[in-house]
Design a protein around this motif. Structure first.
Motif, PDB file in Angstrom:
ATOM      1  N   PRO A 215       6.415  -5.943 -25.410  1.00 58.72           N
ATOM      2  CA  PRO A 215       7.508  -6.386 -25.943  1.00 58.72           C
ATOM      3  C   PRO A 215       8.477  -5.085 -26.633  1.00 58.72           C
ATOM      4  CG  PRO A 215       5.743  -6.668 -27.411  1.00 58.72           C
ATOM      5  CD  PRO A 215       5.193  -6.162 -25.895  1.00 58.72           C
ATOM      6  N   PRO A 216       9.648  -5.348 -26.915  1.00 59.30           N
ATOM      7  CA  PRO A 216      10.409  -4.182 -27.435  1.00 59.30           C
ATOM      8  C   PRO A 216       9.995  -3.846 -28.725  1.00 59.30           C
ATOM      9  CG  PRO A 216      11.838  -6.171 -27.500  1.00 59.30           C
ATOM     10  CD  PRO A 216      10.646  -6.565 -26.568  1.00 59.30           C
ATOM     11  N   GLU A 217      10.028  -2.594 -29.198  1.00 62.00           N
ATOM     12  CA  GLU A 217       9.720  -2.227 -30.358  1.00 62.00           C
ATOM     13  C   GLU A 217      10.883  -2.368 -31.576  1.00 62.00           C
ATOM     14  OE1 GLU A 217      10.025   2.345 -31.289  1.00 62.00           O
ATOM     15  OE2 GLU A 217       8.506   1.790 -29.671  1.00 62.00           O
ATOM     16  N   LYS A 218      12.067  -2.532 -30.990  1.00 66.68           N
ATOM     17  CA  LYS A 218      13.373  -2.757 -31.708  1.00 66.68           C
ATOM     18  C   LYS A 218      14.439  -3.070 -31.011  1.00 66.68           C
ATOM     19  CE  LYS A 218      15.560  -1.940 -35.837  1.00 66.68           C
ATOM     20  NZ  LYS A 218      15.077  -2.452 -37.194  1.00 66.68           N
ATOM     21  N   VAL A 219      15.240  -4.072 -31.391  1.00 64.69           N
ATOM     22  CA  VAL A 219      16.378  -4.780 -30.750  1.00 64.69           C
ATOM     23  C   VAL A 219      17.600  -4.629 -31.553  1.00 64.69           C
ATOM     24  CG1 VAL A 219      17.403  -6.660 -29.742  1.00 64.69           C
ATOM     25  CG2 VAL A 219      14.995  -6.132 -29.366  1.00 64.69           C
ATOM     26  N   PHE A 220      18.690  -3.984 -31.118  1.00 67.77           N
ATOM     27  CA  PHE A 220      20.089  -4.053 -31.914  1.00 67.77           C
ATOM     28  C   PHE A 220      21.114  -4.901 -30.936  1.00 67.77           C
ATOM     29  CE2 PHE A 220      17.854  -0.003 -32.821  1.00 67.77           C
ATOM     30  CZ  PHE A 220      17.998   0.141 -34.061  1.00 67.77           C
ATOM     31  N   ARG A 221      21.694  -5.981 -31.758  1.00 68.94           N
ATOM     32  CA  ARG A 221      22.538  -6.731 -31.346  1.00 68.94           C
ATOM     33  C   ARG A 221      23.791  -6.817 -31.755  1.00 68.94           C
ATOM     34  NH1 ARG A 221      19.132 -10.853 -31.427  1.00 68.94           N
ATOM     35  NH2 ARG A 221      18.086 -10.694 -29.418  1.00 68.94           N
ATOM     36  N   ILE A 222      24.849  -6.586 -31.029  1.00 65.93           N
ATOM     37  CA  ILE A 222      26.081  -6.723 -31.531  1.00 65.93           C
ATOM     38  C   ILE A 222      26.937  -7.951 -30.669  1.00 65.93           C
ATOM     39  CG2 ILE A 222      28.579  -5.496 -31.745  1.00 65.93           C
ATOM     40  CD1 ILE A 222      26.106  -4.115 -33.457  1.00 65.93           C
TER      41      ILE A 222
ATOM     42  N   LEU B  34      32.692  -3.595 -23.721  1.00 63.62           N
ATOM     43  CA  LEU B  34      32.179  -2.220 -23.898  1.00 63.62           C
ATOM     44  C   LEU B  34      32.047  -1.735 -25.239  1.00 63.62           C
ATOM     45  CD1 LEU B  34      34.163  -0.617 -20.808  1.00 63.62           C
ATOM     46  CD2 LEU B  34      31.512  -1.265 -21.062  1.00 63.62           C
ATOM     47  N   PRO B  35      33.013  -2.018 -26.116  1.00 62.41           N
ATOM     48  CA  PRO B  35      32.738  -1.470 -27.474  1.00 62.41           C
ATOM     49  C   PRO B  35      31.509  -1.858 -28.060  1.00 62.41           C
ATOM     50  CG  PRO B  35      35.033  -2.168 -27.397  1.00 62.41           C
ATOM     51  CD  PRO B  35      34.285  -2.647 -26.232  1.00 62.41           C
ATOM     52  N   GLN B  36      31.257  -3.291 -27.871  1.00 66.84           N
ATOM     53  CA  GLN B  36      29.841  -3.923 -28.492  1.00 66.84           C
ATOM     54  C   GLN B  36      28.696  -3.121 -27.879  1.00 66.84           C
ATOM     55  OE1 GLN B  36      30.208  -7.995 -27.243  1.00 66.84           O
ATOM     56  NE2 GLN B  36      31.503  -8.602 -29.019  1.00 66.84           N
ATOM     57  N   ALA B  37      28.822  -2.698 -26.550  1.00 63.93           N
ATOM     58  CA  ALA B  37      27.634  -1.942 -25.742  1.00 63.93           C
ATOM     59  C   ALA B  37      27.579  -0.585 -26.268  1.00 63.93           C
ATOM     60  CB  ALA B  37      27.815  -2.092 -24.322  1.00 63.93           C
ATOM     61  N   VAL B  38      28.710   0.164 -26.417  1.00 65.30           N
ATOM     62  CA  VAL B  38      28.755   1.486 -27.156  1.00 65.30           C
ATOM     63  C   VAL B  38      28.342   1.440 -28.343  1.00 65.30           C
ATOM     64  CG1 VAL B  38      30.255   3.231 -27.740  1.00 65.30           C
ATOM     65  CG2 VAL B  38      30.618   2.096 -25.660  1.00 65.30           C
ATOM     66  N   ARG B  39      28.319   0.460 -29.138  1.00 69.65           N
ATOM     67  CA  ARG B  39      27.762   0.645 -30.784  1.00 69.65           C
ATOM     68  C   ARG B  39      26.469  -0.011 -30.619  1.00 69.65           C
ATOM     69  NH1 ARG B  39      27.201   2.981 -34.769  1.00 69.65           N
ATOM     70  NH2 ARG B  39      26.660   1.504 -36.735  1.00 69.65           N
ATOM     71  N   ALA B  40      25.971  -0.857 -29.815  1.00 69.92           N
ATOM     72  CA  ALA B  40      24.505  -1.056 -29.612  1.00 69.92           C
ATOM     73  C   ALA B  40      23.821   0.233 -29.335  1.00 69.92           C
ATOM     74  CB  ALA B  40      24.358  -2.276 -28.697  1.00 69.92           C
ATOM     75  N   LEU B  41      24.544   0.874 -28.502  1.00 71.82           N
ATOM     76  CA  LEU B  41      23.917   2.276 -27.684  1.00 71.82           C
ATOM     77  C   LEU B  41      23.688   3.251 -28.978  1.00 71.82           C
ATOM     78  CD1 LEU B  41      24.793   2.367 -24.151  1.00 71.82           C
ATOM     79  CD2 LEU B  41      22.525   2.181 -24.895  1.00 71.82           C
ATOM     80  N   GLN B  42      24.877   3.580 -29.667  1.00 74.87           N
ATOM     81  CA  GLN B  42      25.051   4.486 -30.983  1.00 74.87           C
ATOM     82  C   GLN B  42      23.679   3.949 -32.048  1.00 74.87           C
ATOM     83  OE1 GLN B  42      28.872   3.522 -32.004  1.00 74.87           O
ATOM     84  NE2 GLN B  42      29.401   5.697 -31.016  1.00 74.87           N
ATOM     85  N   LEU B  43      23.626   2.759 -32.149  1.00 77.99           N
ATOM     86  CA  LEU B  43      22.587   2.312 -33.060  1.00 77.99           C
ATOM     87  C   LEU B  43      21.052   2.499 -32.610  1.00 77.99           C
ATOM     88  CD1 LEU B  43      23.922  -0.900 -34.474  1.00 77.99           C
ATOM     89  CD2 LEU B  43      23.700   1.148 -35.705  1.00 77.99           C
ATOM     90  N   THR B  44      20.990   2.360 -31.025  1.00 82.04           N
ATOM     91  CA  THR B  44      19.741   2.471 -30.566  1.00 82.04           C
ATOM     92  C   THR B  44      19.167   4.207 -30.615  1.00 82.04           C
ATOM     93  OG1 THR B  44      20.198   0.635 -29.478  1.00 82.04           O
ATOM     94  CG2 THR B  44      18.429   2.361 -28.492  1.00 82.04           C
TER      95      THR B  44
END
Length: 91
Positions: free
Chosen positions: A13-20, A67-77
């Motif tokens: 399972p994932p150890e952490k999930v960031f959702r936008i 794309l902005p949601q994907a970018v922000r989720a990747l920044q948090l990750t």
């Protein structure tokens, strides 16, 4: 550090999930053996959740508005993975 072997599990399972919105970035930890002992390396999966009729499905395809949601989720990750992998454990 030389890698000796990799331990991976398909049921990991994932150890952490960031959702936008409907976009999420999941962090998966994989333990590997090195000459200095075991370490955890991390990989990231980015996906979008959507409904197809009554079914919930996932895709790794994004339109311009998402794309902005994907970018922000990747920044948090990225920040999370950097913090995890930059920690030095003293014995």
């Amino acid at each position: 550090m030389a890698k000796k072997s990799t331990k991976r599990s398909n049921n990991n399972p994932p150890e952490k999930v960031f959702r936008i919105g409907f976009v999420s970035a999941s962090v998966f930890g994989h333990e590997i053996e090195t000459d200095e002992g075991p370490i955890t390396i991390r990989s990231v999966n980015v996906q979008k959740r959507y409904k197809d009729g009554e079914d919930v499905k996932y895709t790794s395809s994004f339109n311009l508005a998402e794309l902005p949601q994907a970018v922000r989720a990747l920044q948090l990750t990225q920040g999370y993975v950097e913090r995890c992998e930059s920690e030095i454990l003293l014995e």
